[in-house]
Write a protein that holds these residues in place. Structure first.
Motif, short mmCIF file in Angstrom:
data_model
loop_
_atom_site.label_atom_id
_atom_site.label_comp_id
_atom_site.label_asym_id
_atom_site.label_seq_id
_atom_site.Cartn_x
_atom_site.Cartn_y
_atom_site.Cartn_z
N ARG A 1 -24.70 31.88 42.53
CA ARG A 1 -25.44 33.11 42.31
C ARG A 1 -25.79 33.77 43.63
NH1 ARG A 1 -29.84 32.32 37.70
NH2 ARG A 1 -28.76 30.34 37.50
N ARG B 1 -17.70 32.63 36.24
CA ARG B 1 -18.93 32.04 35.72
C ARG B 1 -19.32 32.70 34.40
NH1 ARG B 1 -24.15 33.51 36.19
NH2 ARG B 1 -25.70 31.89 35.84
N ARG C 1 -22.85 23.57 34.80
CA ARG C 1 -24.09 22.92 35.22
C ARG C 1 -25.14 23.98 35.53
NH1 ARG C 1 -19.97 20.16 36.91
NH2 ARG C 1 -19.96 17.89 37.05
N PRO C 2 -25.60 24.71 34.51
CA PRO C 2 -26.56 25.77 34.78
C PRO C 2 -27.84 25.20 35.39
CG PRO C 2 -26.30 25.40 32.42
CD PRO C 2 -25.26 24.58 33.10
N GLY C 3 -28.34 25.90 36.40
CA GLY C 3 -29.58 25.46 37.04
C GLY C 3 -29.37 24.45 38.16
N SER C 4 -28.13 23.98 38.35
CA SER C 4 -27.88 23.01 39.42
C SER C 4 -27.75 23.73 40.75
CB SER C 4 -26.59 22.24 39.13
OG SER C 4 -25.49 23.13 39.18
N TRP C 5 -27.66 22.98 41.86
CA TRP C 5 -27.57 23.62 43.17
C TRP C 5 -26.30 24.45 43.26
CZ3 TRP C 5 -23.36 22.53 46.22
CH2 TRP C 5 -22.65 21.37 45.91
N ASP D 1 -24.87 26.09 40.89
CA ASP D 1 -25.12 27.33 40.17
C ASP D 1 -25.89 28.30 41.07
OD1 ASP D 1 -25.30 29.22 38.18
OD2 ASP D 1 -26.94 28.24 37.13
N HIS D 2 -26.92 27.77 41.75
CA HIS D 2 -27.71 28.62 42.65
C HIS D 2 -26.85 29.15 43.78
CE1 HIS D 2 -31.30 27.95 40.49
NE2 HIS D 2 -31.30 26.64 40.68
#
Ligand SMILES: Nc1ncnc2c1ncn2[C@@H]1O[C@H](COP(=O)(O)OP(=O)(O)OP(=O)(O)O)[C@@H](O)[C@H]1O
Ligand code: SF4
Ligand SMILES: [Mg+2]
Lengths: 334, 324
Positions: free
Chosen positions: A130, A220, A120-124, A126-127
């Motif tokens: 990161r 990831r 789910r790139p860009g999802s919460w 993912d954040h």
């Protein structure tokens, strides 16, 4: 094939032996002087030195060392007067239980986190992944340990006092494996199981936090790489279910670099044992090594380094075998 | 041909963009093509002309960086772009199959090839579990893989390129699709294997009434195996014609150059004319309406106007202001 691989680990073990021996000789401090005490005469020091074999040449000392090792004699811990082998074997389960729990905890958090972040790139999530992998990389373990103990024991009172594997009033379970959790479960003693789990949680979390970042980052990255691979495109183009595509095609392939990282991370954990055990008064081989180091007690340090070396060699062997199981492309090599 | 038949596949005015760090790549622009039931059509063009992107778009497996900006895709009357993922998954691998350009990379490296075929069968063919293995081996036998029982248990890295190719074909044909997209199914294979594989695919197509879109940069292959040819250049379809007509009477300057550059037995090697210039950079904001204009020796200022689509004969269309 696995037998061959095991044999090829032998030179590593011999290397460990030599390095162990040399390192301990290079340590500062004169044990003979230490044990003779501040008031010890020159004569007394010489006597102790002779008794410890420290007056012989390095080569001779090494020969004796290897001979004794072959007999399972790692020397005597001067501080306790007990054989080093017994001391280490008695403490090893504590260290292993802590390290393995930390590893399982880290794996259980990092791998799903990495997988979810990649799918789910860009999802919460993912954040979050990161943020965790960039911010949480370099906190030293003793700092995290102290911080966790401060928050969860001192301020919130949720965790028990950092005083080892069990509080002094509880009786340890009958020794089968030496792992309190397993032994308590085997004995059917729920109270002790819970008590030792409560003691374990903070130090295990401390160590898990230490390796969470590299594990999650690698999962990831590996997952992202695999998800854009041709064979995942094929799987999608053939209408395979989302589960099959993600698990059987993507994740299984992403596992290969993750296994390698797991091995690396495990050795970080072994290394970080020393400080974490000290912070939580964990009666493992790490805290034993520190005490011996401060007493300039050669034999236990030697035993400790040797044990660690052997663990590293075993670990690499295990990772290698695991890798061969996961990846059919790894050629059989002698 | 008897009367207008609704096409099996209709791609109309399809445009695809890739968002990249260095700008938008306008990979497909206004691409249209159709395939009828049982028809063998070749999609030809130089490397980078957008053949694979067209195939991925039809299969709906474009990279996440890609976006279909306009156009429509219909398969058997169904709107592929409006379909939900679940409906699409029902169709793919069963009615609509694809052979990928690099078969070794397109197979899961750590799963036995037989198991990969079983995955597809299990998904689409309602095969009982105990019959799966037999069916997978039957699929391998069908594409004449020698010793199928042994190959069933092989991993892709243990097989030759040609063998991986056959595995892919077996997988693509396992569920008897109505349309097979074959992306360069024979690149990197020796001539004998190439002919064997294409003969086999043609045979199976005829036997089952399966349509095939054969993607290749080799006009020779297209001429030998296909009924019609679609020529692509820099993300445009420049010419569509029945094979024999295209070869004898190409109308687009690019098609003519492509034919001149194709080696044939009756032609000496030094007659081969390389096509001058390169494909334009598809990231450019000032791409001319005719993307061939910078390489074309028939260019006139008229060519700066939007491209026409001239139907010059039955089934023969050319996108050019000054066809040959
Ligand atoms: N993932 C991507 N990101 C950016 N641009 C892409 C991507 N995939 C393809 N393209 C661009 O789309 C254009 C068409 O590529 P495509 O792979 O369809 O060519 P092709 O005709 O299949 O060539 P080949 O004969 O080499 O397979 C190229 O200019 C390429 O750079
Ligand atoms: S439109 Fe003009 S520039 Fe383009 S191919 Fe035709 S003649 Fe050449
Ligand atoms: Mg291609």
């Amino acid at each position: 094939m696995i037998g061959l691989r095991t044999l090829s680990a032998l030179p590593n073990l011999i290397g460990v032996l030599i390095i162990t021996f040399l390192i301990t000789r290079a340590l500062p401090g004169d044990p003979a002087a230490f044990f003779a005490g501040a008031a010890g005469s020159q004569e007394a020091v010489e006597q102790i030195r002779a008794k410890l074999g420290l007056d012989k040449s390095l080569v001779e000392q090494f020969a004796y060392y290897v001979r004794d090792l072959a007999r399972g004699d790692l020397g005597t811990a001067l501080s306790t007067g007990r054989p080093v082998l017994d001391e280490i074997l008695g403490r090893l389960p504590a260290s292993l239980e802590l390290t393995l729990s930390a590893l399982m905890l880290a794996t259980a958090i990092a791998i799903p986190l990495g997988v979810l972040a990649a799918t789910r790139p860009g999802s919460w999530i993912d954040h979050m992944c990161r943020a965790l992998t960039t911010a949480g990389v370099s906190l030293p373990t003793f700092f995290t340990g102290l911080l966790l103990a401060y928050i969860f024991y001192y301020r919130l009172g949720w965790a028990p006092a950092p005083i080892g594997r069990l509080d002094p009033y509880a009786t340890p379970p009958a020794t089968v494996t030496g792992f309190y959790l397993i032994d308590a479960a085997l004995a059917g003693d729920l109270d002790v199981f819970i008590a030792s789990a409560r003691q374990l949680i903070l130090p295990a979390l401390t160590m898990a936090l230490f390796v969470l970042a590299p594990l999650a980052r690698m999962t990831r990255a590996a997952m992202l790489g695999v998800l854009s691979a041709d064979f995942v495109r094929t799987a999608r183009a053939y209408g395979l279910s989302r589960f099959t595509v993600l698990y059987r095609y993507a994740f299984r392939n992403a596992l290969l670099p993750v296994v390698t990282t797991l091995g690396m991370v495990f050795s970080f954990l072994l290394g970080s044992n020393v400080l974490v055990e000290k912070v939580f008064a964990w009666p493992g081989i790490g805290s034993f090594a520190i005490e011996s180091l401060m007493a300039s007690d050669y034999a236990p340090i030697q035993g400790f380094v040797l044990t660690m070396g052997a663990l590293y060699v075993l670990l690499n062997l295990a990772i290698d075998i695991l890798y061969r199981i996961v990846d059919p492309r790894v050629e059989v090599s002698g | 041909m008897s009367g207008p038949q609704p096409p099996l596949l209709a791609v109309s005015a399809l445009s695809v963009e890739f968002r990249t760090r260095s700008g938008k790549v306008r990979a497909l622009d206004n691409v249209s093509l159709t395939l009828r039931k049982g028809e063998l059509v070749a999609l030809v063009g130089e490397s980078g002309s957008g053949k694979s992107v067209t195939a991925f778009a039809i299969m709906r497996v474009l990279d996440p960086a890609a976006r279909i900006t306009s156009g429509s895709l219909h398969f058997g009357g169904m709107d592929l772009l409006a379909m939900k993922d679940a409906e699409l998954a029902e169709l793919r691998g069963r009615e609509l199959s694809m052979i990928f350009q690099n078969p070794r990379a397109a197979l899961n490296p750590i799963r036995r090839v037989g198991r990969q075929i079983e995955d597809v069968l299990l998904r689409h063919a309602a095969v009982p579990r105990q019959a799966l293995r037999a069916q997978a081996i039957a699929a391998l036998t069908q594409v004449r893989i020698p010793d199928p029982e042994k190959r069933y248990a092989a991993y892709p890295h243990e097989l030759s390129g040609g063998m991986c190719q056959r595995i892919m074909i077996a997988m693509a044909l396992a569920c008897r699709p109505a349309l097979l997209i074959a992306d360069e199914p024979t690149t990197g294979l020796d001539v004998t294997t190439q002919a064997a594989i294409l003969d086999l695919m043609r045979e199976l197509a005829h036997a089952r009434g399966m349509a095939m879109l054969l993607i290749t940069h080799d006009l020779g292959l297209a001429a030998e195996y296909c009924d019609r040819v679609v020529v692509m250049h820099a993300g445009h379809v420049v010419e569509t014609a029945p094979t024999s007509r295209l070869l004898s009477l190409p109308r687009h300057p690019y098609s003519a150059k492509l034919i001149a550059a194709t080696p044939r037995v009756d032609r000496r090697l030094d007659d081969l004319a390389a096509i001058a210039g390169n494909l334009p950079d598809l990231r450019r904001a000032d791409l001319p309406p005719c993307r061939f204009s910078e390489r074309c020796d028939r260019y006139t200022p008229t060519c700066a106007a939007p491209l026409p689509s001239n139907t010059v004969a039955a089934e023969h269309a050319v996108a050019c202001h000054h066809p040959l």
